[in-house]
Scaffold this motif. Sequence first.
Motif, mmCIF file in Angstrom:
data_model
loop_
_atom_site.group_PDB
_atom_site.id
_atom_site.type_symbol
_atom_site.label_atom_id
_atom_site.label_comp_id
_atom_site.label_asym_id
_atom_site.label_seq_id
_atom_site.Cartn_x
_atom_site.Cartn_y
_atom_site.Cartn_z
ATOM 1 N N ARG A 333 -10.057 13.342 -5.952
ATOM 2 C CA ARG A 333 -9.253 12.293 -6.591
ATOM 3 C C ARG A 333 -8.083 11.853 -5.709
ATOM 4 O O ARG A 333 -7.786 10.674 -5.569
ATOM 5 N N SER A 337 -6.472 7.138 -1.615
ATOM 6 C CA SER A 337 -5.606 6.204 -0.868
ATOM 7 C C SER A 337 -5.890 6.312 0.631
ATOM 8 O O SER A 337 -6.001 5.304 1.337
ATOM 9 N N GLN A 340 -9.199 4.642 1.530
ATOM 10 C CA GLN A 340 -9.103 3.176 1.620
ATOM 11 C C GLN A 340 -8.455 2.744 2.929
ATOM 12 O O GLN A 340 -8.882 1.782 3.569
ATOM 13 N N PHE A 381 -10.542 2.373 -9.629
ATOM 14 C CA PHE A 381 -10.251 3.756 -10.022
ATOM 15 C C PHE A 381 -8.876 3.767 -10.677
ATOM 16 O O PHE A 381 -8.188 2.749 -10.687
ATOM 17 N N HIS A 383 -5.870 5.626 -13.595
ATOM 18 C CA HIS A 383 -5.432 6.501 -14.676
ATOM 19 C C HIS A 383 -5.929 5.901 -15.999
ATOM 20 O O HIS A 383 -5.155 5.282 -16.743
ATOM 21 N N ASN A 392 -8.740 -2.343 -6.820
ATOM 22 C CA ASN A 392 -8.562 -2.813 -5.450
ATOM 23 C C ASN A 392 -9.825 -3.460 -4.903
ATOM 24 O O ASN A 392 -10.927 -3.175 -5.356
ATOM 25 N N GLU A 429 2.583 0.819 -12.062
ATOM 26 C CA GLU A 429 3.324 2.030 -11.684
ATOM 27 C C GLU A 429 3.860 2.016 -10.259
ATOM 28 O O GLU A 429 4.740 2.809 -9.939
ATOM 29 N N HIS A 430 3.373 1.161 -9.381
ATOM 30 C CA HIS A 430 3.822 1.210 -7.979
ATOM 31 C C HIS A 430 5.075 0.385 -7.722
ATOM 32 O O HIS A 430 5.663 0.481 -6.650
HETATM 33 C C1 2HG Z 1 -3.301 6.766 -7.142
HETATM 34 O O1 2HG Z 1 -3.422 6.681 -8.365
HETATM 35 C C2 2HG Z 1 -2.167 6.057 -6.469
HETATM 36 O O2 2HG Z 1 -4.053 7.467 -6.452
HETATM 37 C C3 2HG Z 1 -2.575 5.211 -5.278
HETATM 38 O O3 2HG Z 1 -1.412 5.346 -7.391
HETATM 39 C C4 2HG Z 1 -3.397 3.995 -5.614
HETATM 40 O O4 2HG Z 1 -4.173 3.695 -3.356
HETATM 41 C C5 2HG Z 1 -3.928 3.167 -4.444
HETATM 42 O O5 2HG Z 1 -4.143 1.968 -4.656
#
Ligand code: 2HG
Length: 471
Positions: A333, A337, A340, A381, A383, A392, A429-430
Amino acid sequence: MSNLHPDLLQRLHAAVGDAGLVSDSEAKAPYETDWLKKWTGRSSIVVRPADTAQTAAVMRICHETHTPVVTQGGNTGMSGGATPDSSGAQVVLSTVRMNAIRAVDPLNNTLTCEAGVLLANIQAAAQAAERFFPLSLGAEGSCTIGGNLATNAGGIAVLRYGNTRELALGLEVVLPDGRVWNGLRALRKDNTGYDLRDLFIGSEGTLGVITAAVLKLHPRPVARATAWVGARDIDALVGLLAQLRATCGERLVAFEMMSAESLALILAHVSDVRAPLAGEHAFHALIELADTQDDGLAALLEGGLGDALEQDVVQDVAVSVSGAQTQAFWKIREGISQAQMRAGKAVKHDIALPISAIAAFAHEAEAALRVAQPDVRIINFGHLGDGNLHYNVLLPLDTTPEVLAATTAQFNRIVHDIVAAANGSISAEHGVGQLRRDELRHYKSEVEFDLMMRIKQSLDPNQIMNPGKLI
Ligand code: 2HG
Ligand code: FAD
Ligand code: ZN
């Protein structure tokens, strides 16, 4: 440093001393590029105050000289909020030296610390006092609590414990003119007027510098049960989430989701990870229960997932049988990031929707994106338990900046229009930072935007706090 006010450097030096200034270009470079390597700017100087008094002195000087200030914590933000612009006129104020845990009060269940403390160190201090600080995210070894508060960070345990906002009781903030607001109250009830604390939480360095905080601690969970499940579609996972909430209640701590394409990306680009299930599934979820006592937690999870298997809601389940297996699930999990970054250039959407609207959103957004670009690579992906998707789109690594900008504008409009129509949020959240600043302007109502502008103007009349970000 040609853009500096003539005596700025001398005054800053008097305020923070040699140890508090970074002026060499090479030493400044890490403060001028973000974690994603998406934004690079140029600062006039990096100032690293050692405490609140020094921060106040720095802000007084910057206020008087109309010098713009970009506050930076761990520099792990995903919206370009902590990166200076390219003018060379902005001061980066780094909180790294303000890293003391001032007090832990196990009777009041609170921890008081400075803004530059790493999130992982707060978790460890809570644990040492046999308490628990639940904020948890992939960057916890590098991000600071000041950054978490300034972005109102979410992470993987929001479903049970809430966002950073729900975990903060009090704040200390240096205002743009150098005055200190001491709101470090460790109270669960305090209705003495407007809530200034909540104004600064999520303000992304545009209203002041958070220098310290009082945080809520929780009882330490001792039992944990974790599982990975595979399902045919996202609709099934939404159904499973509702079922598990009903049967597990507060013990359901995390419900993280990823599409098959997201999982494949991680398996291809992150080392030492293995597919958690044997077969192919269109959607996957990582589910965790936790409790302060072990009264059959694993059986509760197995029972719930067994029912879901029987009802054909999910097609495969792996309940973790060891700490190592649990860690392996989480490593998958948390690799998303990095995967990507290695695989391409991501057009990132950090959206929130009512959970009941998630499945319809996913179908509609995918269909609309495929009309625009039939072979679009959607990395969906996030939460799911909080209704927060990282929806994304991945472009090839060699995508030019021009194509990236044009595609981002096109895909933003498609995705964000669908989100707005469902009364969702384009920034879950970011933070807004520079990435979503113009999108925010597009979607906020005139009234909401006007209120935000008035708040900004009254707290920061010289417009020196993080210009070009959020608002
Ligand atoms: C996550 O939930 C982070 O892993 C990063 O908020 C999300 O890379 C991302 O777009
Ligand atoms: P920075 O990046 O330094 O700054 C972020 C913003 O806060 C900027 O606008 C900055 O000006 C402001 N700021 C920083 N400190 C202060 C302060 N003391 N006072 C006022 N303003 C300040 N985020 C999530 O919400 N959930 C996740 O699950 C998640 N996972 C992540 C996983 C990875 C691998 C990475 C790299 C990032 C992830 N993030 C996630 C994003 C990021 O970690 C968070 O936004 C975090 O809260 C940023 O903290 P920071 O200290 O690095 O802040
Ligand atoms: Zn996230």
